[in-house]
Design a protein around this motif. Structure first.
Motif, short mmCIF file in Angstrom:
data_model
loop_
_atom_site.label_atom_id
_atom_site.label_comp_id
_atom_site.label_asym_id
_atom_site.label_seq_id
_atom_site.Cartn_x
_atom_site.Cartn_y
_atom_site.Cartn_z
N ILE A 116 0.87 -1.18 0.00
CA ILE A 116 0.00 0.00 0.00
C ILE A 116 0.91 1.22 0.00
O ILE A 116 1.80 1.36 0.84
CB ILE A 116 -0.93 -0.01 1.23
CG1 ILE A 116 -1.88 -1.22 1.11
CG2 ILE A 116 -1.69 1.30 1.34
CD1 ILE A 116 -2.69 -1.49 2.35
N MET A 117 0.69 2.10 -0.97
CA MET A 117 1.53 3.29 -1.12
C MET A 117 1.18 4.32 -0.03
O MET A 117 0.00 4.61 0.18
CB MET A 117 1.30 3.92 -2.49
CG MET A 117 1.49 2.95 -3.64
SD MET A 117 3.18 2.71 -4.12
CE MET A 117 3.57 4.27 -4.82
N PRO A 118 2.20 4.86 0.62
CA PRO A 118 1.91 5.87 1.64
C PRO A 118 1.51 7.20 0.99
O PRO A 118 1.94 7.53 -0.11
CB PRO A 118 3.24 6.01 2.39
CG PRO A 118 4.27 5.60 1.39
CD PRO A 118 3.61 4.56 0.51
N SER A 170 0.27 12.37 8.41
CA SER A 170 -0.98 12.28 9.18
C SER A 170 -2.07 11.56 8.38
O SER A 170 -2.92 10.87 8.96
CB SER A 170 -1.47 13.67 9.62
OG SER A 170 -1.73 14.48 8.49
N VAL A 171 -2.06 11.67 7.08
CA VAL A 171 -3.01 10.95 6.24
C VAL A 171 -2.60 9.48 6.16
O VAL A 171 -3.44 8.58 6.30
CB VAL A 171 -3.11 11.57 4.83
CG1 VAL A 171 -3.99 10.74 3.91
CG2 VAL A 171 -3.61 13.02 4.91
N THR A 172 -1.32 9.21 5.96
CA THR A 172 -0.81 7.84 5.92
C THR A 172 -1.19 7.08 7.19
O THR A 172 -1.58 5.91 7.13
CB THR A 172 0.73 7.84 5.75
OG1 THR A 172 1.03 8.37 4.48
CG2 THR A 172 1.30 6.43 5.86
N ASP A 173 -1.11 7.75 8.32
CA ASP A 173 -1.41 7.10 9.61
C ASP A 173 -2.84 6.61 9.72
O ASP A 173 -3.14 5.74 10.52
CB ASP A 173 -1.10 8.07 10.76
CG ASP A 173 0.38 8.36 10.90
OD1 ASP A 173 1.20 7.58 10.35
OD2 ASP A 173 0.73 9.37 11.54
N ARG A 174 -3.76 7.15 8.93
CA ARG A 174 -5.18 6.77 9.00
C ARG A 174 -5.48 5.51 8.20
O ARG A 174 -6.59 4.98 8.27
CB ARG A 174 -6.06 7.91 8.49
CG ARG A 174 -6.02 9.14 9.36
CD ARG A 174 -7.11 10.12 8.99
NE ARG A 174 -7.13 10.45 7.58
CZ ARG A 174 -7.00 11.67 7.07
NH1 ARG A 174 -6.81 12.69 7.87
NH2 ARG A 174 -7.05 11.87 5.78
N TYR A 175 -4.54 5.03 7.39
CA TYR A 175 -4.82 3.91 6.49
C TYR A 175 -3.99 2.68 6.86
O TYR A 175 -2.97 2.78 7.53
CB TYR A 175 -4.53 4.34 5.04
CG TYR A 175 -5.52 5.37 4.56
CD1 TYR A 175 -6.77 4.98 4.09
CD2 TYR A 175 -5.23 6.72 4.63
CE1 TYR A 175 -7.69 5.92 3.67
CE2 TYR A 175 -6.14 7.67 4.22
CZ TYR A 175 -7.38 7.26 3.74
OH TYR A 175 -8.30 8.19 3.34
N PRO A 176 -4.44 1.51 6.40
CA PRO A 176 -3.71 0.28 6.71
C PRO A 176 -2.31 0.27 6.10
O PRO A 176 -2.04 0.99 5.13
CB PRO A 176 -4.57 -0.83 6.12
CG PRO A 176 -5.58 -0.19 5.26
CD PRO A 176 -5.61 1.27 5.57
N LYS A 177 -1.47 -0.55 6.67
CA LYS A 177 -0.10 -0.74 6.15
C LYS A 177 -0.01 -2.14 5.57
O LYS A 177 -0.86 -2.99 5.79
CB LYS A 177 0.92 -0.59 7.28
CG LYS A 177 0.78 0.62 8.16
CD LYS A 177 1.03 1.92 7.44
CE LYS A 177 0.96 3.12 8.36
NZ LYS A 177 -0.35 3.66 8.60
N GLY A 178 1.04 -2.41 4.83
CA GLY A 178 1.26 -3.74 4.28
C GLY A 178 0.81 -3.85 2.84
O GLY A 178 0.84 -2.87 2.11
N LYS A 179 0.39 -5.06 2.46
CA LYS A 179 0.01 -5.31 1.07
C LYS A 179 -1.51 -5.30 0.90
O LYS A 179 -2.24 -5.58 1.84
CB LYS A 179 0.55 -6.67 0.61
CG LYS A 179 2.04 -6.71 0.48
CD LYS A 179 2.47 -8.04 -0.11
CE LYS A 179 3.94 -7.95 -0.49
NZ LYS A 179 4.32 -8.99 -1.42
N HIS A 180 -1.94 -5.00 -0.31
CA HIS A 180 -3.36 -5.10 -0.64
C HIS A 180 -3.76 -6.57 -0.57
O HIS A 180 -3.08 -7.42 -1.14
CB HIS A 180 -3.62 -4.57 -2.05
CG HIS A 180 -3.44 -3.10 -2.18
ND1 HIS A 180 -4.43 -2.21 -1.86
CD2 HIS A 180 -2.38 -2.36 -2.57
CE1 HIS A 180 -4.00 -0.97 -2.06
NE2 HIS A 180 -2.75 -1.04 -2.49
N PRO A 181 -4.88 -6.89 0.10
CA PRO A 181 -5.29 -8.29 0.25
C PRO A 181 -6.10 -8.80 -0.96
O PRO A 181 -7.31 -8.88 -0.91
CB PRO A 181 -6.14 -8.26 1.52
CG PRO A 181 -6.72 -6.87 1.54
CD PRO A 181 -5.68 -5.99 0.90
#
Length: 126
Positions: free
Chosen positions: A25-27, A32-43
């Motif tokens: 997943i691209m930051p 502060s926006v990146t922190d609201r979204y999941p990390k890692g790979k798209h499932p």
């Protein structure tokens, strides 16, 4: 008219694993926006690393039927040349290993799809 085509997608049923659909997943450029979204790979296959979900679903670029469908759509859209991303041996980031492997294997399929639909192929060397 030229269109660009990335032939590096894979599925477990054809390629043994998800390839590129499940990239990291691209930051966002603002932390502060990146922190609201999941990390890692798209499932994959439910969520993929793309803005739009493909009408054919997540597909393998090694599926000749998919390539013929794509090339027919390209031709009907009025494009006459498909510019294909290609990695030379040993010239890509190791994280792109699956893309490199696909790069050579998919060429004959692309050439056949192009010949069958009247779409010329040009290679973009990554």
């Amino acid at each position: 008219v030229h269109v660009f085509y990335y032939p590096w997608y894979g599925t477990p049923s054809v390629d043994g694993e998800w390839q590129h659909w499940n990239h990291e997943i691209m930051p966002h450029w603002t932390q502060s926006v990146t922190d609201r979204y999941p990390k890692g790979k798209h499932p994959s296959p439910g969520e993929i690393g793309a803005n739009f979900y493909p009408i054919l679903g997540p597909y393998s670029s090694m599926n000749a039927s998919v390539l013929h469908t794509h090339f027919n759509w390209i031709r009907r859209a009025g494009a006459g040349v498909c510019v294909v991303s290609w990695y030379p041996p040993g010239r890509a980031d190791p994280a792109q290993a699956a893309s490199i492997e696909h790069s050579d294997k998919v060429v004959p399929l692309l050439l056949r799809a192009g010949e069958a639909t009247g779409v010329k192929i040009a290679f973009h060397i990554e």
